[in-house]
Design a protein around this motif. Structure first.
Motif, mmCIF file in Angstrom:
data_model
loop_
_atom_site.group_PDB
_atom_site.id
_atom_site.type_symbol
_atom_site.label_atom_id
_atom_site.label_comp_id
_atom_site.label_asym_id
_atom_site.label_seq_id
_atom_site.Cartn_x
_atom_site.Cartn_y
_atom_site.Cartn_z
ATOM 1 N N SER A 122 0.851 -1.188 0.000
ATOM 2 C CA SER A 122 0.000 0.000 0.000
ATOM 3 C C SER A 122 0.890 1.243 0.000
ATOM 4 N N VAL A 123 0.586 2.190 -0.877
ATOM 5 C CA VAL A 123 1.291 3.472 -0.910
ATOM 6 C C VAL A 123 0.244 4.578 -0.797
ATOM 7 N N ASP A 124 0.373 5.366 0.254
ATOM 8 C CA ASP A 124 -0.587 6.445 0.520
ATOM 9 C C ASP A 124 -2.024 5.928 0.534
ATOM 10 N N GLY A 125 -2.190 4.712 1.060
ATOM 11 C CA GLY A 125 -3.517 4.167 1.269
ATOM 12 C C GLY A 125 -4.085 3.355 0.134
ATOM 13 N N TRP A 126 -3.360 3.249 -0.996
ATOM 14 C CA TRP A 126 -3.846 2.481 -2.138
ATOM 15 C C TRP A 126 -2.922 1.302 -2.404
ATOM 16 N N VAL A 127 -3.481 0.168 -2.805
ATOM 17 C CA VAL A 127 -2.734 -1.083 -2.929
ATOM 18 C C VAL A 127 -2.387 -1.396 -4.383
ATOM 19 N N GLY A 128 -1.191 -1.940 -4.569
ATOM 20 C CA GLY A 128 -0.793 -2.578 -5.823
ATOM 21 C C GLY A 128 -0.434 -4.024 -5.524
ATOM 22 N N ASP A 129 -0.818 -4.951 -6.393
ATOM 23 C CA ASP A 129 -0.619 -6.383 -6.144
ATOM 24 C C ASP A 129 -0.212 -7.055 -7.454
ATOM 25 N N SER A 130 0.901 -7.790 -7.422
ATOM 26 C CA SER A 130 1.406 -8.399 -8.648
ATOM 27 C C SER A 130 2.254 -9.614 -8.309
ATOM 28 N N ALA A 131 2.450 -10.502 -9.299
ATOM 29 C CA ALA A 131 3.263 -11.698 -9.092
ATOM 30 C C ALA A 131 3.975 -12.082 -10.379
ATOM 31 N N ILE A 132 5.149 -12.681 -10.222
ATOM 32 C CA ILE A 132 5.922 -13.189 -11.350
ATOM 33 C C ILE A 132 6.480 -14.559 -11.000
ATOM 34 N N SER A 133 6.761 -15.362 -12.012
ATOM 35 C CA SER A 133 7.434 -16.646 -11.833
ATOM 36 C C SER A 133 8.580 -16.761 -12.833
ATOM 37 N N PHE A 134 9.655 -17.410 -12.408
ATOM 38 C CA PHE A 134 10.823 -17.596 -13.270
ATOM 39 C C PHE A 134 11.681 -18.717 -12.692
ATOM 40 N N VAL A 135 12.616 -19.188 -13.488
ATOM 41 C CA VAL A 135 13.530 -20.245 -13.068
ATOM 42 C C VAL A 135 14.917 -19.647 -12.916
ATOM 43 N N VAL A 136 15.604 -20.025 -11.831
ATOM 44 C CA VAL A 136 16.999 -19.612 -11.674
ATOM 45 C C VAL A 136 17.892 -20.719 -12.231
ATOM 46 N N GLY A 137 18.927 -20.317 -12.971
ATOM 47 C CA GLY A 137 19.813 -21.302 -13.577
ATOM 48 C C GLY A 137 19.172 -21.961 -14.781
ATOM 49 N N LYS A 138 19.508 -23.210 -15.011
ATOM 50 C CA LYS A 138 19.015 -23.946 -16.181
ATOM 51 C C LYS A 138 17.585 -24.412 -15.945
ATOM 52 N N ALA A 139 16.703 -24.086 -16.884
ATOM 53 C CA ALA A 139 15.284 -24.373 -16.713
ATOM 54 C C ALA A 139 14.869 -25.684 -17.359
ATOM 55 N N ASP A 140 14.020 -26.433 -16.664
ATOM 56 C CA ASP A 140 13.329 -27.578 -17.242
ATOM 57 C C ASP A 140 12.311 -27.034 -18.247
ATOM 58 N N PRO A 141 12.267 -27.581 -19.470
ATOM 59 C CA PRO A 141 11.306 -27.082 -20.464
ATOM 60 C C PRO A 141 9.855 -27.097 -19.966
ATOM 61 N N GLU A 142 9.509 -28.055 -19.115
ATOM 62 C CA GLU A 142 8.142 -28.106 -18.600
ATOM 63 C C GLU A 142 7.870 -26.973 -17.617
ATOM 64 N N GLY A 172 -10.864 -7.976 -6.221
ATOM 65 C CA GLY A 172 -10.864 -6.523 -6.242
ATOM 66 C C GLY A 172 -9.696 -5.964 -5.457
ATOM 67 N N VAL A 173 -9.227 -4.794 -5.869
ATOM 68 C CA VAL A 173 -8.102 -4.118 -5.212
ATOM 69 C C VAL A 173 -8.469 -2.653 -5.016
ATOM 70 N N GLY A 174 -8.085 -2.091 -3.880
ATOM 71 C CA GLY A 174 -8.350 -0.681 -3.619
ATOM 72 C C GLY A 174 -7.588 -0.233 -2.390
ATOM 73 N N HIS A 175 -8.312 0.228 -1.376
ATOM 74 C CA HIS A 175 -7.659 0.525 -0.100
ATOM 75 C C HIS A 175 -7.269 -0.765 0.606
ATOM 76 N N LEU A 176 -7.940 -1.864 0.249
ATOM 77 C CA LEU A 176 -7.623 -3.176 0.790
ATOM 78 C C LEU A 176 -7.005 -4.048 -0.295
ATOM 79 N N MET A 177 -6.211 -5.033 0.138
ATOM 80 C CA MET A 177 -5.566 -5.936 -0.815
ATOM 81 C C MET A 177 -6.581 -6.878 -1.459
ATOM 82 N N HIS A 178 -7.489 -7.417 -0.668
ATOM 83 C CA HIS A 178 -8.459 -8.386 -1.170
ATOM 84 C C HIS A 178 -9.873 -7.849 -0.992
#
Length: 269
Positions: A105-125, A176-182
């Motif tokens: 939350s920044v100044d009362g408003w929420v941002g929510d995000s996610a990422i996925s990745f592989v470190v090193g050599k990745a399995d194709p699956e 939903g996202v706003g002043h609250l995360m969920h």
């Protein structure tokens, strides 16, 4: 209750989204084989502490789906951990699949995000399931236009999963996202097109496809009471953006630097 934001309020949400996007971009660059999960947590802690008006949405968060208050600054899920991963003393190994989920939350408003990745050599699956979550998010955002319905987003996300041979867990999804995360509405990762809440300008939601390679069943790790793991030990991936519905194209509030494979071509920078 579903809340609609004014154009001015959506503008006020931009700093939180940018802050979250910037942190995840930096972590994507610096997280390598050998990085300790607690180092990731401490980096986020420092960034929040140094940012005026910023507050963690996770520290002391105690919903009914967790066991006691969450005590960390970011969710870090590795391999068969798919959601709500609690950082612990573990050095990432070659080939580990990492999902980072961050809400601030920044100044009362929420941002929510996610990422996925592989470190090193990745399995194709592993690469394939990560790509599937990105394509599913792209498909969901492509339906995030005024006049469509929540079911259009859910159906688009689910269709990408099924096309790639994955099943979909319906317990956890976007929101939903706003002043609250969920908040409302709940945005499941599969559903029926043309059904559900009608999208209107001012609606701000997180769309977050997450899938597992071998199952749609999860269990809560009894060791920490939070981390959700695949029932069969298979790996999972998770991609998320917070977006705002407008009279035109949706606004990607948690946009990250550079090309983003989770965004439709017309919404790339």
């Amino acid at each position: 209750m579903i809340e609609l934001k004014s154009p001015e309020e959506i503008k006020q949400m931009r700093p939180a989204g940018k802050f979250v996007g910037d942190i995840l971009s930096q972590l994507r660059e610096t997280t390598k084989v050998g990085t300790n999960l607690l180092e990731i947590d401490e980096y986020v802690h420092k960034r929040i502490a140094d940012r005026q008006g910023a507050e963690s949405c996770y520290v002391d968060y105690a919903p009914d789906f967790g066991t006691g208050p969450f005590r960390h600054w970011i969710c870090v899920s590795v391999n068969d951990a798919v959601l709500h991963g609690v950082p612990y003393d573990y050095n990432l190994k070659d080939g580990d699949l990492v999902s980072l989920d961050l809400a601030v939350s920044v100044d009362g408003w929420v941002g929510d995000s996610a990422i996925s990745f592989v470190v090193g050599k990745a399995d194709p699956e592993d690469e394939r399931i990560i790509k599937t979550t990105q394509e599913a998010l792209k498909a969901g955002i492509s339906q995030a236009y005024s006049g469509n319905r929540i079911g259009d987003i859910s159906a688009a996300v689910g269709a990408v999963a099924h096309e790639n041979g994955y099943t979909v867990n319906m317990e956890f999804g976007g929101h939903g996202v706003g002043h609250l995360m969920h908040g409302d509405p709940f945005v499941v990762n599969d559903g029926r097109a043309h059904h559900g809440y009608k999208l209107r300008p001012g609606l701000v939601i997180a769309i977050e496809p997450w899938f597992m390679r071998g199952t749609d069943e999860i269990f809560q790790d009894p060791k920490d009471g939070w981390t959700l793991r695949s029932a069969d030990g298979s790996r999972g991936a998770h991609t998320e953006h917070t977006i705002a519905i407008t009279d035109g194209d949706p606004i990607i509030l948690t946009r990250r630097d550079g090309f983003d494979p989770a965004l439709p071509d017309n919404l790339q920078k």
